[in-house]
Design a protein around this motif. Structure first.
Motif, mmCIF file in Angstrom:
data_model
loop_
_atom_site.group_PDB
_atom_site.id
_atom_site.type_symbol
_atom_site.label_atom_id
_atom_site.label_comp_id
_atom_site.label_asym_id
_atom_site.label_seq_id
_atom_site.Cartn_x
_atom_site.Cartn_y
_atom_site.Cartn_z
ATOM 1 N N ALA A 1 -22.706 -4.314 10.872
ATOM 2 C CA ALA A 1 -23.470 -5.328 10.411
ATOM 3 C C ALA A 1 -25.062 -5.176 10.562
ATOM 4 C CB ALA A 1 -22.398 -6.387 11.189
ATOM 5 N N ALA A 2 -25.441 -5.252 12.344
ATOM 6 C CA ALA A 2 -26.431 -4.875 12.373
ATOM 7 C C ALA A 2 -27.888 -4.371 11.460
ATOM 8 C CB ALA A 2 -26.543 -4.876 13.750
ATOM 9 N N HIS A 3 -27.378 -3.311 10.889
ATOM 10 C CA HIS A 3 -27.950 -2.067 10.392
ATOM 11 C C HIS A 3 -29.002 -2.841 9.279
ATOM 12 C CE1 HIS A 3 -28.850 2.182 8.258
ATOM 13 N NE2 HIS A 3 -29.246 1.845 9.273
ATOM 14 N N SER A 4 -28.402 -2.693 8.038
ATOM 15 C CA SER A 4 -28.872 -2.920 6.944
ATOM 16 C C SER A 4 -29.388 -4.215 6.093
ATOM 17 C CB SER A 4 -27.775 -2.546 5.662
ATOM 18 O OG SER A 4 -27.396 -1.086 5.564
ATOM 19 N N THR A 5 -28.794 -4.960 7.318
ATOM 20 C CA THR A 5 -28.827 -6.506 7.317
ATOM 21 C C THR A 5 -30.578 -6.548 8.101
ATOM 22 O OG1 THR A 5 -27.953 -6.909 9.557
ATOM 23 C CG2 THR A 5 -27.040 -7.842 7.176
ATOM 24 N N THR A 6 -30.668 -6.271 9.689
ATOM 25 C CA THR A 6 -31.919 -6.708 9.732
ATOM 26 C C THR A 6 -32.969 -5.979 9.073
ATOM 27 O OG1 THR A 6 -29.889 -6.828 11.488
ATOM 28 C CG2 THR A 6 -33.087 -6.805 12.122
ATOM 29 N N GLU B 1 -28.805 -14.550 16.670
ATOM 30 C CA GLU B 1 -29.778 -14.725 17.994
ATOM 31 C C GLU B 1 -30.680 -12.728 17.979
ATOM 32 O OE1 GLU B 1 -27.340 -16.408 18.225
ATOM 33 O OE2 GLU B 1 -27.701 -18.075 18.214
ATOM 34 N N LEU B 2 -29.441 -11.650 17.924
ATOM 35 C CA LEU B 2 -30.371 -10.857 17.939
ATOM 36 C C LEU B 2 -31.733 -10.059 16.719
ATOM 37 C CD1 LEU B 2 -30.671 -8.278 19.829
ATOM 38 C CD2 LEU B 2 -28.148 -7.052 18.916
ATOM 39 N N ALA B 3 -31.196 -11.171 15.670
ATOM 40 C CA ALA B 3 -31.848 -10.463 14.487
ATOM 41 C C ALA B 3 -32.938 -11.098 14.484
ATOM 42 C CB ALA B 3 -31.054 -11.108 13.089
#
Ligand code: HEM
Length: 505
Positions: free
Chosen positions: A299-304, A438-440
């Motif tokens: 969830a975090a990798h490609s989006t961010t 929030e992390l993103a």
């Protein structure tokens, strides 16, 4: 006579046959459209939304693939905010407009439920958020806050910050040391993978292992959307294999963490998950932890990485914006040294990140209608796919000159910044909203601060790249940029958590 008669019948047939096949060909889409009209819920008087179902079986899939975001824009102009189409073998209703989006997002578990392809569900596994629905999803998201709330709590995010900043700083230093241009999309993919495994999951791995696991992870990602057939060489098979390698690597780390569980200090998401579960007397199985870990990277990798690339692109295109961020940082740095308390955050930088509106990484979210319901005067039949749109703010009335990159539109005095929160939903909304929002935001702000504080950058190609929207927004053939370090010593800006968590996106 008889022979003559036969001849004339054959003649007549040969004349009629091509006409008949043309008629049949023309009527195919109509029959296909009729087939779908018949599936409307007869108990509901409302009509189906406008729109074309395209050609039998393939629907409008090819037009969608070739036209990119223009596909939705043109159809929206023709048919309105809610229109029907047929994509990837399924009837689909595309939804735009703040009120309609609100209804879909707030109707999770009652009107609609999230629908991921079967291959995604198999590869990620049953113990994940994206693959659970209804009560199970509610419990898993909330389960006494064990995954979402604590892992992404303010305290947790604050504790990730030093490592995050260190990682981003050292990656930018590598970009500056490159003799050739850097492909920003590849570089940010590598950066976000490192953030996910290093900061979020706290895995301390040597460089060789990181590169290997990043490749394995890319293999998992590229097979997430494949035919649900597990035979050698199939996409699903490759995806499962990649997942097994990732799980095997994580198992060892998790075991070690479980052994050191008495430590007071938490440093990563695993620490938070394990200690919260312990506090609440719950057990999280190793399998659950492994699946959660892969889901978080997914969830975090490609989006961010997509958002980080778009950020660099906009900073390249708008030097005046860079200057204003620089001034804001200098102002904050001064204040930081004098008096820390009472700071309200980096407002202008917040606005810049928010204005990535023009290139939101995710184009929308897929749902399935659990029951027939009304939307914008149309019926959405039970069982049909529904996609709420994130990428259509170009046509949202609330935004003035929506095609312009203008961070000031989100100045708190502007009407646009106070618009309905469903006019622009880069992180979704309702019970399925992004847990890593929030992390993103912190990653993007830290990246901006580190870039502006440590280097300058120029486009290495003659033209800016064309952007592609599937599966996430990214530049076709990469974004090639030369980074030049400003000075050899330490960067000027000292990051403080409170300044990063100012205004929300
Ligand atoms: C700029 C970066 C990001 C964007 C644009 C983004 C966008 C989104 C969107 C639109 C959704 C909702 C999808 C839907 O409605 O079906 C979502 C869900 C989710 N996101 Fe993010 N995301 C980002 C970063 C992250 C990060 C960094 C993490 C974790 C570390 C994360 C974890 C998740 C998870 C676990 C879900 C599923 C939540 C659920 O189903 O309950 N995301 N994200």
């Amino acid at each position: 006579m008889e022979f003559k008669g036969l001849e004339s019948r054959e003649d007549a047939l040969s004349k009629v046959a091509p006409q008949a096949s043309i008629c049949l060909l023309i009527s195919f889409p109509h029959l296909w459209s009729l087939r779908w009209s018949l599936t409307r819920d007869r108990r509901c008087e409302l009509p189906l939304p406008e729109g074309s179902m395209g050609w039998p079986l393939v629907g409008e899939t090819f037009q969608w693939l070739f036209q990119g975001s223009n596909f939705h824009i043109s159809r929206r102009k023709r048919h309105g905010n809610v229109f029907k189409t047929h994509l990837l073998g399924k009837p689909l209703i595309r939804v735009t407009g703040a009120e309609n989006i609100r209804k879909v997002l707030m109707g999770e578990h009652t009107l609609v439920c999230t629908q991921w392809p079967q291959s995604t569900r198999i590869i990620l596994g049953p113990n994940t958020l994206v693959n659970s629905s209804g009560e199970l999803h509610k419990r898993r998201r909330k389960v006494a806050g064990r995954t979402c709330v604590t892992v992404f709590s303010r305290r947790a995010l604050e504790s990730y910050l030093p490592r995050l900043q260190h990682l981003i700083r050292s990656e930018i230093a590598k970009w500056c040391a490159e003799p050739a241009a850097v492909d920003v999309y590849s570089a940010t993919r590598s950066l976000t993978f490192r953030i996910a495994i290093g900061v979020l999951l706290g895995l301390r791995l040597d460089e060789e292992r990181i590169i290997y696991l990043a490749q394995v992870f890319e293999q998992l990602m590229s097979n997430l959307f494949s035919l649900p057939v597990d035979i050698p060489l199939s996409g699903l098979h490759k995806g499962i294999k990649a997942r097994e390698i990732l799980h095997a690597n994580m198992e060892k780390i998790i075991q070690e963490k479980l052994e050191q569980q008495n430590q007071e200090e938490h440093q990563d998401a695993f620490d938070y998950m394990l200690s919260t579960a312990k506090e609440q007397g719950q057990q999280i199985s190793i399998q659950e932890l492994k699946e959660t870990a892969v889901e978080l990277i997914f969830a975090a990798h490609s989006t961010t990485a997509s958002a980080a690339t778009s950020l660099v692109l906009q900073l390249l295109l708008h030097p005046e914006v860079v200057e204003r961020v620089r001034l804001e940082l200098e102002g904050h740095n001064l204040v930081l040294q004098l008096r820390w308390s009472g700071l309200t955050g980096l407002c202008y930088l917040d606005q810049v990140i928010r204005e990535l509106r023009l290139l939101p990484p995710v184009s929308g979210g897929y749902r399935t209608a659990l029951q027939t319901f009304e939307l914008d005067g149309y019926q959405i039949p039970k069982g049909w796919s529904v996609m709420y749109s994130i990428r259509d703010t170009e046509t949202a009335e609330i935004f003035q000159n929506p095609e312009l990159f203008d961070p000031d539109r989100f100045d708190q005095d502007q009407l646009e910044s106070r618009s309905s929160r469903f006019s622009y939903v880069p992180f979704g909304g309702g019970v399925r909203s992004c847990v890593g929002k929030e992390l993103a935001q912190i990653i993007l702000k830290t990246l901006s601060i580190e870039l502006i504080g440590t280097c300058t950058w120029t486009l290495a190609t003659e033209n800016f790249p064309r952007m592609q929207t599937v599966p996430v927004v990214h530049p076709v053939n990469g974004l090639h940029v030369n980074f030049i370090a400003l000075h050899d010593g330490e960067p000027q800006v000292t990051l403080r958590f409170e300044a990063l968590v100012g205004a929300a996106l």
